[in-house]
Write a protein that holds these residues in place. Structure first.
Motif, mmCIF file in Angstrom:
data_model
loop_
_atom_site.group_PDB
_atom_site.id
_atom_site.type_symbol
_atom_site.label_atom_id
_atom_site.label_comp_id
_atom_site.label_asym_id
_atom_site.label_seq_id
_atom_site.Cartn_x
_atom_site.Cartn_y
_atom_site.Cartn_z
ATOM 1 N N ALA A 95 20.532 16.932 48.904
ATOM 2 C CA ALA A 95 19.389 16.133 49.333
ATOM 3 C C ALA A 95 19.871 14.705 49.569
ATOM 4 O O ALA A 95 20.926 14.314 49.077
ATOM 5 C CB ALA A 95 18.298 16.146 48.266
ATOM 6 N N ARG A 96 19.100 13.952 50.336
ATOM 7 C CA ARG A 96 19.430 12.544 50.587
ATOM 8 C C ARG A 96 18.449 11.687 49.797
ATOM 9 O O ARG A 96 17.245 11.895 49.871
ATOM 10 C CB ARG A 96 19.345 12.229 52.077
ATOM 11 N N TRP A 97 19.008 10.733 49.076
ATOM 12 C CA TRP A 97 18.205 9.870 48.235
ATOM 13 C C TRP A 97 18.639 8.428 48.426
ATOM 14 O O TRP A 97 19.761 8.149 48.849
ATOM 15 C CB TRP A 97 18.370 10.250 46.758
ATOM 16 N N SER A 98 17.773 7.518 48.056
ATOM 17 C CA SER A 98 18.091 6.097 48.095
ATOM 18 C C SER A 98 17.764 5.489 46.743
ATOM 19 O O SER A 98 16.801 5.884 46.093
ATOM 20 C CB SER A 98 17.271 5.386 49.185
ATOM 21 N N GLY A 99 18.586 4.539 46.329
ATOM 22 C CA GLY A 99 18.348 3.839 45.077
ATOM 23 C C GLY A 99 19.630 3.278 44.506
ATOM 24 O O GLY A 99 20.732 3.674 44.899
ATOM 25 N N ALA A 100 19.469 2.372 43.575
ATOM 26 C CA ALA A 100 20.642 1.824 42.889
ATOM 27 C C ALA A 100 21.368 2.936 42.125
ATOM 28 O O ALA A 100 22.589 2.883 41.957
ATOM 29 C CB ALA A 100 20.236 0.697 41.946
ATOM 30 N N SER A 101 20.640 3.957 41.723
ATOM 31 C CA SER A 101 21.275 5.094 41.049
ATOM 32 C C SER A 101 22.164 5.901 41.982
ATOM 33 O O SER A 101 23.048 6.627 41.527
ATOM 34 C CB SER A 101 20.213 6.014 40.435
ATOM 35 N N MET A 102 21.947 5.793 43.266
ATOM 36 C CA MET A 102 22.822 6.456 44.238
ATOM 37 C C MET A 102 24.044 5.581 44.545
ATOM 38 O O MET A 102 25.073 6.082 44.995
ATOM 39 C CB MET A 102 22.063 6.779 45.523
#
Length: 169
Positions: A95-102
């Protein structure tokens, strides 16, 4: 791993990890310019790397938290990652995700590569090398650390050698 307030238990575990030579990398958070610091990213220690997120243009991601304790940033927008098939309606195993965790795993991976070249480096030296070799942001960008992670630069010239690093094997 992140929370809007400091936890004694988390701080103690981070301290124990650093004392054992473990490099701690933590997401700065996703509150944009409106939020405060996240912990343990905001712990005032040279060994904990607080990571913000950049977009495909090497600009700070709109959502990335920004505060003085952020050390550096890494790609964090639309990052492909492994994901449990079927969870949250995802039909593939990615899956594609966005965030500082990525963004944070990029920095953790860079730290691991540095330690692969020299396992005697301590957490503070690894953190400083990653910060020092980052691609600098425009001076008008504040709260996103020294710049965007540059793994090649960090590994290319290990501290004190002035020449290309050699893998210990």
């Amino acid at each position: 791993l992140g929370a809007p307030s400091e936890s004694r238990a988390v701080t103690d575990e981070v301290t124990t990890a650093v004392d054992r030579g473990i490099v701690v990398v933590a997401a700065a958070g996703n509150a944009g310019t409106d939020g405060g610091p996240e912990y343990p990213a905001a712990l005032l220690t040279t060994e904990v790397l607080a990571v913000g997120a950049t977009d495909a243009n090497d600009a700070p991601a709109d959502f990335s938290s920004r505060y003085p304790e952020v050390d550096l940033s890494a790609p964090g927008v639309n990052v492909a990652s492994a994901f449990p098939r079927g969870a949250q309606g995802v039909k593939s195993q990615y899956a594609r995700w966005s965030g500082a965790s990525m963004a944070t795993p990029w920095v953790a991976g860079a730290a691991a590569l540095l330690l692969d070249f020299d396992d005697q480096l301590g957490p503070a030296v690894v953190a400083q090398r990653l910060v020092d070799t980052a691609v600098r942001f425009d001076p008008s960008i504040v709260g996103m650390g020294s710049g965007r992670l540059d793994v090649a630069a960090a590994i290319d010239c290990p501290e004190g050698t002035g020449k290309k690093g050699k893998r210990k094997r």
